[in-house]
Design a protein around this motif. Structure first.
Motif, PDB file in Angstrom:
ATOM      1  N   UNK A 189       0.844  -1.203   0.000  1.00 35.85           N
ATOM      2  CA  UNK A 189       0.000   0.000   0.000  1.00 35.85           C
ATOM      3  C   UNK A 189       0.874   1.245   0.000  1.00 35.85           C
ATOM      4  N   UNK A 190       1.910   1.270   0.856  1.00 38.16           N
ATOM      5  CA  UNK A 190       2.844   2.389   0.885  1.00 38.16           C
ATOM      6  C   UNK A 190       3.513   2.587  -0.465  1.00 38.16           C
ATOM      7  N   UNK A 191       3.955   1.484  -1.058  1.00 39.66           N
ATOM      8  CA  UNK A 191       4.681   1.542  -2.329  1.00 39.66           C
ATOM      9  C   UNK A 191       3.790   2.126  -3.422  1.00 39.66           C
ATOM     10  N   UNK A 201      -3.009  13.924   3.079  1.00 36.93           N
ATOM     11  CA  UNK A 201      -2.941  13.634   4.516  1.00 36.93           C
ATOM     12  C   UNK A 201      -3.778  12.431   4.942  1.00 36.93           C
ATOM     13  N   UNK A 202      -4.993  12.296   4.400  1.00 35.89           N
ATOM     14  CA  UNK A 202      -5.849  11.179   4.799  1.00 35.89           C
ATOM     15  C   UNK A 202      -5.247   9.851   4.375  1.00 35.89           C
ATOM     16  N   UNK A 203      -4.684   9.787   3.163  1.00 35.77           N
ATOM     17  CA  UNK A 203      -4.068   8.541   2.706  1.00 35.77           C
ATOM     18  C   UNK A 203      -2.783   8.250   3.459  1.00 35.77           C
ATOM     19  N   UNK A 207      -2.255   4.902   5.467  1.00 35.34           N
ATOM     20  CA  UNK A 207      -1.103   4.042   5.163  1.00 35.34           C
ATOM     21  C   UNK A 207      -0.428   3.554   6.436  1.00 35.34           C
ATOM     22  N   UNK A 208      -0.321   4.406   7.447  1.00 35.22           N
ATOM     23  CA  UNK A 208       0.281   3.961   8.711  1.00 35.22           C
ATOM     24  C   UNK A 208      -0.556   2.860   9.353  1.00 35.22           C
ATOM     25  N   UNK A 209      -1.866   3.000   9.270  1.00 37.45           N
ATOM     26  CA  UNK A 209      -2.746   1.982   9.844  1.00 37.45           C
ATOM     27  C   UNK A 209      -2.584   0.662   9.089  1.00 37.45           C
ATOM     28  N   UNK A 210      -2.590   0.734   7.757  1.00 39.49           N
ATOM     29  CA  UNK A 210      -2.433  -0.475   6.943  1.00 39.49           C
ATOM     30  C   UNK A 210      -1.075  -1.117   7.202  1.00 39.49           C
ATOM     31  N   UNK A 211      -0.027  -0.306   7.234  1.00 39.74           N
ATOM     32  CA  UNK A 211       1.321  -0.850   7.467  1.00 39.74           C
ATOM     33  C   UNK A 211       1.403  -1.536   8.825  1.00 39.74           C
ATOM     34  N   UNK A 218       1.661  -3.054  15.505  1.00 40.13           N
ATOM     35  CA  UNK A 218       0.502  -2.304  16.012  1.00 40.13           C
ATOM     36  C   UNK A 218       0.875  -0.986  16.662  1.00 40.13           C
ATOM     37  N   UNK A 219       2.171  -0.805  16.988  1.00 39.30           N
ATOM     38  CA  UNK A 219       2.611   0.441  17.594  1.00 39.30           C
ATOM     39  C   UNK A 219       2.545   1.627  16.636  1.00 39.30           C
ATOM     40  N   UNK A 220       2.447   1.369  15.326  1.00 39.60           N
ATOM     41  CA  UNK A 220       2.461   2.455  14.347  1.00 39.60           C
ATOM     42  C   UNK A 220       1.202   3.320  14.407  1.00 39.60           C
TER      43      UNK A 220
END
Length: 278
Positions: A189-191, A201-203, A207-211, A218-220
């Motif tokens: 997803x990040x890539x 900003x929303x994406x 992306x942090x949540x998906x990563x 889960x700390x992200x």
């Protein structure tokens, strides 16, 4: 004040990434598009040849739902095609100010050069492993909402991804040793966000949540465990991967809208006691 058959860039931008987003047609002249190849997110580029009378019917037949037409500056090309579509019973507006106004407002554009294959109908085809969990639902959501709303997704056995991609002119994703896959600590997803140049900003928050959910970190983001739980639940509710994808689209629609509009909102119970009594 916008014309009654026009939509402003800001209003269209609010619809991006949502199920209510109209089909966006880019009908700039081929030469202009070659000089400036960046596209509005989710746009469908229409070649000049496709607007010829003998091919126009095919284009019209392929449309469903509301349409926004975008040309270079919002003049005759977009206004004319929008008017023709309305004449054929299609709800159609033109983008006020066209690409020039969109770019001037600093709104997002994507780099389509990263798309290396399309089918005979102009749709992107993506191939990945069956039984998706996080990335293999998140990436199709991103593609459908911001890259190609008509995209086709094929879920196959892991050992057959490369063969099927070659057979159907598809792009493999979220498998090892492919362009569209994890890179270091980044998930697929990040890539995709980075390669397509999608900076919003929303994406970025999503992306942090998906990563976090996809890479056991889960700390992200505090929301990552919730996304993982919902994803694993969906994978057990559906034996058909495409049915799971359709259900997952709604899940990511909700996460995206939270990332965009609701991160500061809180909720407690009860919320309506008279006089604020505890």
């Amino acid at each position: 004040m916008p014309a009654p058959d026009a939509i402003s860039p800001d209003k269209l931008a609010k619809l991006l990434g949502t199920p209510r987003c109209p089909t966006i047609l880019d009908n700039r002249r081929d030469g202009l598009r070659a000089e400036d190849p960046l596209l509005l997110p989710g746009v469908r580029a229409i070649a000049e040849a496709d607007l010829a009378p003998e091919r126009l019917e095919t284009l019209i037949a392929s449309l469903s739902g509301p349409v926004v037409v975008a040309c270079a500056e919002g003049h005759g090309r977009s206004q004319g095609l929008a008017a023709l579509l309305r004449n054929r019973g299609i709800s159609a507006e033109y983008l006020e100010g066209g690409y020039a106004a969109w770019r001037a407002a600093g709104l997002p554009l994507i780099d389509p050069a990263k798309i290396t294959a399309r089918d005979a109908d102009g749709r992107t085809v993506w191939v990945t492993r069956s039984r998706p969990k996080v990335d293999r639902i998140a990436c199709p959501w991103l593609i459908r909402r911001f890259i190609d709303p008509r995209a086709v997704f094929l879920y196959v056995a892991p050992a057959e991804v490369a063969n099927v991609a070659a057979l159907y002119c598809g792009m493999p994703f979220d498998v090892e040793d492919t362009f569209w896959s994890h890179r270091g600590e980044l998930c697929t997803f990040d890539v995709m966000l980075a390669e397509f140049g999608l900076t919003m900003p929303a994406l970025d928050r999503l992306a942090r949540i998906v990563r976090g959910a996809d890479t056991a970190r889960p700390d992200l983001a505090p929301e990552a465990p919730g996304l993982l739980a919902a994803s694993l639940g969906l994978s057990r509710m559906y034996s058909d991967d495409l049915e799971q994808l359709e259900a997952g689209m709604a899940l990511y629609d909700a996460f995206y809208r939270w990332c965009r509009d609701a991160t500061e909102e809180t909720h407690n119970w009860p919320t309506n006691r008279p006089g604020g009594a505890a």
